[in-house]
Design a protein around this motif. Structure first.
Motif, PDB file in Angstrom:
ATOM      1  N   HIS A   1       0.818  -1.208   0.000  1.00  0.00           N
ATOM      2  CA  HIS A   1       0.000   0.000   0.000  1.00  0.00           C
ATOM      3  C   HIS A   1       0.858   1.267   0.000  1.00  0.00           C
ATOM      4  O   HIS A   1       1.874   1.346   0.687  1.00  0.00           O
ATOM      5  N   LYS A   2       0.401   2.239  -0.762  1.00  0.00           N
ATOM      6  CA  LYS A   2       0.986   3.574  -0.712  1.00  0.00           C
ATOM      7  C   LYS A   2       0.241   4.481   0.263  1.00  0.00           C
ATOM      8  O   LYS A   2       0.750   5.518   0.657  1.00  0.00           O
ATOM      9  N   VAL A   3      -0.973   4.094   0.605  1.00  0.00           N
ATOM     10  CA  VAL A   3      -1.826   4.877   1.505  1.00  0.00           C
ATOM     11  C   VAL A   3      -2.202   3.994   2.686  1.00  0.00           C
ATOM     12  O   VAL A   3      -2.631   2.843   2.489  1.00  0.00           O
ATOM     13  N   SER A   4      -2.051   4.516   3.903  1.00  0.00           N
ATOM     14  CA  SER A   4      -2.313   3.706   5.093  1.00  0.00           C
ATOM     15  C   SER A   4      -2.867   4.567   6.215  1.00  0.00           C
ATOM     16  O   SER A   4      -2.645   5.783   6.268  1.00  0.00           O
ATOM     17  N   GLU A   5      -3.558   3.911   7.126  1.00  0.00           N
ATOM     18  CA  GLU A   5      -4.033   4.574   8.339  1.00  0.00           C
ATOM     19  C   GLU A   5      -2.911   4.626   9.362  1.00  0.00           C
ATOM     20  O   GLU A   5      -2.144   3.670   9.513  1.00  0.00           O
ATOM     21  N   ILE A   6      -2.823   5.732  10.067  1.00  0.00           N
ATOM     22  CA  ILE A   6      -1.865   5.854  11.167  1.00  0.00           C
ATOM     23  C   ILE A   6      -2.590   5.825  12.509  1.00  0.00           C
ATOM     24  O   ILE A   6      -2.230   5.089  13.417  1.00  0.00           O
ATOM     25  N   TYR A   7      -3.632   6.643  12.635  1.00  0.00           N
ATOM     26  CA  TYR A   7      -4.379   6.727  13.897  1.00  0.00           C
ATOM     27  C   TYR A   7      -5.806   7.149  13.587  1.00  0.00           C
ATOM     28  O   TYR A   7      -6.213   7.171  12.415  1.00  0.00           O
ATOM     29  N   ASP A   8      -6.575   7.508  14.592  1.00  0.00           N
ATOM     30  CA  ASP A   8      -8.007   7.757  14.448  1.00  0.00           C
ATOM     31  C   ASP A   8      -8.362   8.630  13.247  1.00  0.00           C
ATOM     32  O   ASP A   8      -9.193   8.262  12.431  1.00  0.00           O
ATOM     33  N   LYS A   9      -7.761   9.811  13.175  1.00  0.00           N
ATOM     34  CA  LYS A   9      -8.118  10.791  12.145  1.00  0.00           C
ATOM     35  C   LYS A   9      -6.949  11.100  11.223  1.00  0.00           C
ATOM     36  O   LYS A   9      -6.997  12.069  10.479  1.00  0.00           O
ATOM     37  N   ILE A  10      -5.903  10.280  11.288  1.00  0.00           N
ATOM     38  CA  ILE A  10      -4.658  10.584  10.585  1.00  0.00           C
ATOM     39  C   ILE A  10      -4.332   9.463   9.604  1.00  0.00           C
ATOM     40  O   ILE A  10      -4.420   8.277   9.940  1.00  0.00           O
ATOM     41  N   ALA A  11      -3.949   9.850   8.401  1.00  0.00           N
ATOM     42  CA  ALA A  11      -3.534   8.881   7.384  1.00  0.00           C
ATOM     43  C   ALA A  11      -2.216   9.328   6.769  1.00  0.00           C
ATOM     44  O   ALA A  11      -1.797  10.487   6.909  1.00  0.00           O
ATOM     45  N   PHE A  12      -1.597   8.411   6.052  1.00  0.00           N
ATOM     46  CA  PHE A  12      -0.232   8.548   5.555  1.00  0.00           C
ATOM     47  C   PHE A  12      -0.222   8.107   4.104  1.00  0.00           C
ATOM     48  O   PHE A  12      -0.836   7.108   3.741  1.00  0.00           O
ATOM     49  N   ALA A  13       0.436   8.867   3.244  1.00  0.00           N
ATOM     50  CA  ALA A  13       0.633   8.462   1.856  1.00  0.00           C
ATOM     51  C   ALA A  13       2.094   8.701   1.505  1.00  0.00           C
ATOM     52  O   ALA A  13       2.733   9.611   2.048  1.00  0.00           O
ATOM     53  N   ALA A  14       2.626   7.890   0.596  1.00  0.00           N
ATOM     54  CA  ALA A  14       4.048   8.007   0.284  1.00  0.00           C
ATOM     55  C   ALA A  14       4.330   7.514  -1.117  1.00  0.00           C
ATOM     56  O   ALA A  14       3.594   6.698  -1.677  1.00  0.00           O
ATOM     57  N   VAL A  15       5.416   8.018  -1.683  1.00  0.00           N
ATOM     58  CA  VAL A  15       5.953   7.525  -2.948  1.00  0.00           C
ATOM     59  C   VAL A  15       7.453   7.323  -2.768  1.00  0.00           C
ATOM     60  O   VAL A  15       8.080   7.906  -1.885  1.00  0.00           O
ATOM     61  N   GLY A  16       8.026   6.487  -3.632  1.00  0.00           N
ATOM     62  CA  GLY A  16       9.455   6.225  -3.568  1.00  0.00           C
ATOM     63  C   GLY A  16       9.732   4.759  -3.298  1.00  0.00           C
ATOM     64  O   GLY A  16       8.990   3.877  -3.742  1.00  0.00           O
ATOM     65  N   ARG A  17      10.768   4.498  -2.521  1.00  0.00           N
ATOM     66  CA  ARG A  17      11.165   3.124  -2.207  1.00  0.00           C
ATOM     67  C   ARG A  17      10.278   2.576  -1.099  1.00  0.00           C
ATOM     68  O   ARG A  17      10.214   3.134  -0.008  1.00  0.00           O
ATOM     69  N   TYR A  18       9.629   1.453  -1.396  1.00  0.00           N
ATOM     70  CA  TYR A  18       8.639   0.909  -0.463  1.00  0.00           C
ATOM     71  C   TYR A  18       9.257   0.556   0.891  1.00  0.00           C
ATOM     72  O   TYR A  18       8.679   0.851   1.942  1.00  0.00           O
ATOM     73  N   ASN A  19      10.427  -0.102   0.887  1.00  0.00           N
ATOM     74  CA  ASN A  19      10.994  -0.530   2.166  1.00  0.00           C
ATOM     75  C   ASN A  19      11.326   0.658   3.057  1.00  0.00           C
ATOM     76  O   ASN A  19      11.234   0.573   4.290  1.00  0.00           O
ATOM     77  N   GLU A  20      11.661   1.796   2.460  1.00  0.00           N
ATOM     78  CA  GLU A  20      12.004   2.981   3.251  1.00  0.00           C
ATOM     79  C   GLU A  20      10.763   3.649   3.815  1.00  0.00           C
ATOM     80  O   GLU A  20      10.707   3.972   5.010  1.00  0.00           O
ATOM     81  N   PHE A  21       9.728   3.849   2.981  1.00  0.00           N
ATOM     82  CA  PHE A  21       8.559   4.526   3.556  1.00  0.00           C
ATOM     83  C   PHE A  21       7.733   3.586   4.429  1.00  0.00           C
ATOM     84  O   PHE A  21       7.009   4.031   5.317  1.00  0.00           O
ATOM     85  N   GLU A  22       7.864   2.278   4.236  1.00  0.00           N
ATOM     86  CA  GLU A  22       7.189   1.344   5.137  1.00  0.00           C
ATOM     87  C   GLU A  22       7.802   1.392   6.530  1.00  0.00           C
ATOM     88  O   GLU A  22       7.089   1.324   7.545  1.00  0.00           O
ATOM     89  N   ASN A  23       9.126   1.537   6.611  1.00  0.00           N
ATOM     90  CA  ASN A  23       9.765   1.711   7.921  1.00  0.00           C
ATOM     91  C   ASN A  23       9.272   2.975   8.612  1.00  0.00           C
ATOM     92  O   ASN A  23       9.050   2.990   9.833  1.00  0.00           O
ATOM     93  N   LEU A  24       9.094   4.041   7.842  1.00  0.00           N
ATOM     94  CA  LEU A  24       8.589   5.292   8.407  1.00  0.00           C
ATOM     95  C   LEU A  24       7.134   5.131   8.857  1.00  0.00           C
ATOM     96  O   LEU A  24       6.739   5.652   9.911  1.00  0.00           O
ATOM     97  N   ARG A  25       6.339   4.428   8.079  1.00  0.00           N
ATOM     98  CA  ARG A  25       4.944   4.197   8.466  1.00  0.00           C
ATOM     99  C   ARG A  25       4.863   3.437   9.793  1.00  0.00           C
ATOM    100  O   ARG A  25       4.091   3.802  10.695  1.00  0.00           O
ATOM    101  N   ILE A  26       5.654   2.373   9.899  1.00  0.00           N
ATOM    102  CA  ILE A  26       5.647   1.585  11.130  1.00  0.00           C
ATOM    103  C   ILE A  26       6.064   2.443  12.321  1.00  0.00           C
ATOM    104  O   ILE A  26       5.446   2.392  13.391  1.00  0.00           O
ATOM    105  N   GLY A  27       7.092   3.268  12.132  1.00  0.00           N
ATOM    106  CA  GLY A  27       7.516   4.166  13.207  1.00  0.00           C
ATOM    107  C   GLY A  27       6.420   5.149  13.581  1.00  0.00           C
ATOM    108  O   GLY A  27       6.241   5.470  14.764  1.00  0.00           O
TER     109      GLY A  27
END
Length: 259
Positions: free
Chosen positions: A51-77
């Motif tokens: 996914h390029k778009v993901s939920e972070i918290y109740d009212k907050i979402a995250f979208a990203a482009v680029g290298r998947y392994n890098e933005f996935e680490n940021l999403r998890i954090g």
């Protein structure tokens, strides 16, 4: 003994920024824009697992482009930061601005580290408010800069061309069907002036932060038949919850790099 080759700090930073920019430009674009009842995220993405778009918290979402392994680490954090802050203090203390500041510090540290390559990612952190005037959209670049965007933002791919197209046509109070069609039309445009492409629901990843949802969590994915009906102009499909993927945001896992 030979003299080491000297590169000025300004040139070194410029080279790192150019390296990251080229990596991001190779990915397909993501469009984030406001509509009457919230914020819609539209990405050109054929994968149903990465996914390029993901939920972070109740009212907050995250979208990203680029290298998947890098933005996935940021999403998890980001999920871990939000969970810890919400548990330690209050759920209302988890905000898009706070999360954007955390991401900015992380990206800035990596970008200025001589021993590490810069992350080839560009992020969007968005929070839906009680009214459209309270919506927040932040764009983060690889060097850790934070830009407070209004109404819409495009990252990756032909961002400038799509952004100009949206800027001429986006307006406040758009219905979800109108906003979705505008985003898809922007993604389908040919930057060289050729005929636009035809994007099908199978080629799109779509999600919304819907302020009208009665539950605390405002994020929902729009999939399959529901997405097809919305693209066809059926406004009533926006109320359909049957095709919504509504699992809690995962803070574990990983996958190979992908654009």
């Amino acid at each position: 003994m030979s003299t080491p080759f000297y590169v000025s700090p300004q040139q070194a930073m410029a080279d790192r920024a150019e390296y990251a920019r080229k990596g991001i430009a190779r990915g397909r674009s993501v469009v984030v824009l406001t509509y009457a009842d919230g914020i819609v995220f539209v990405a050109e993405n054929t994968s149903r697992a990465l996914h390029k778009v993901s939920e972070i918290y109740d009212k907050i979402a995250f979208a990203a482009v680029g290298r998947y392994n890098e933005f996935e680490n940021l999403r998890i954090g980001g999920v871990r930061y939000a969970d810890l802050r919400g548990y330690s203090y209050d759920r209302a203390d988890v905000t898009a601005r706070g999360l954007a500041n955390v991401y900015a510090q992380t990206l800035g540290t990596i970008f200025s580290s001589v021993g590490d390559k810069p992350y080839e990612v560009e992020l969007v952190v968005a929070e839906v408010g009680r009214t459209d005037g309270d919506d927040q959209i932040y764009r983060l670049t690889p060097d850790g800069s934070v830009v407070d965007e209004k109404n819409y933002v495009v990252v990756g791919g032909n961002a400038d061309s799509i952004g100009n197209y949206l800027g001429q046509r986006h307006r406040a109070g758009m219905a979800l069907t109108e906003a979705l069609k505008l985003a898809v039309d922007g993604l389908a445009r040919d930057p060289n002036g050729g005929s636009p492409r035809a994007l099908t629901p199978e080629q799109l990843e779509v999600a919304v932060l819907d302020r009208k949802r009665v539950q605390q969590r405002k994020f929902k994915r729009i999939l399959g038949g529901q997405l097809g009906r919305l693209l066809g102009g059926d406004a009533s499909a926006a109320e359909d919850e049957e095709s919504v993927a509504d699992e809690p945001p995962a803070a574990e896992g990983g996958a190979p790099a992908a654009e």
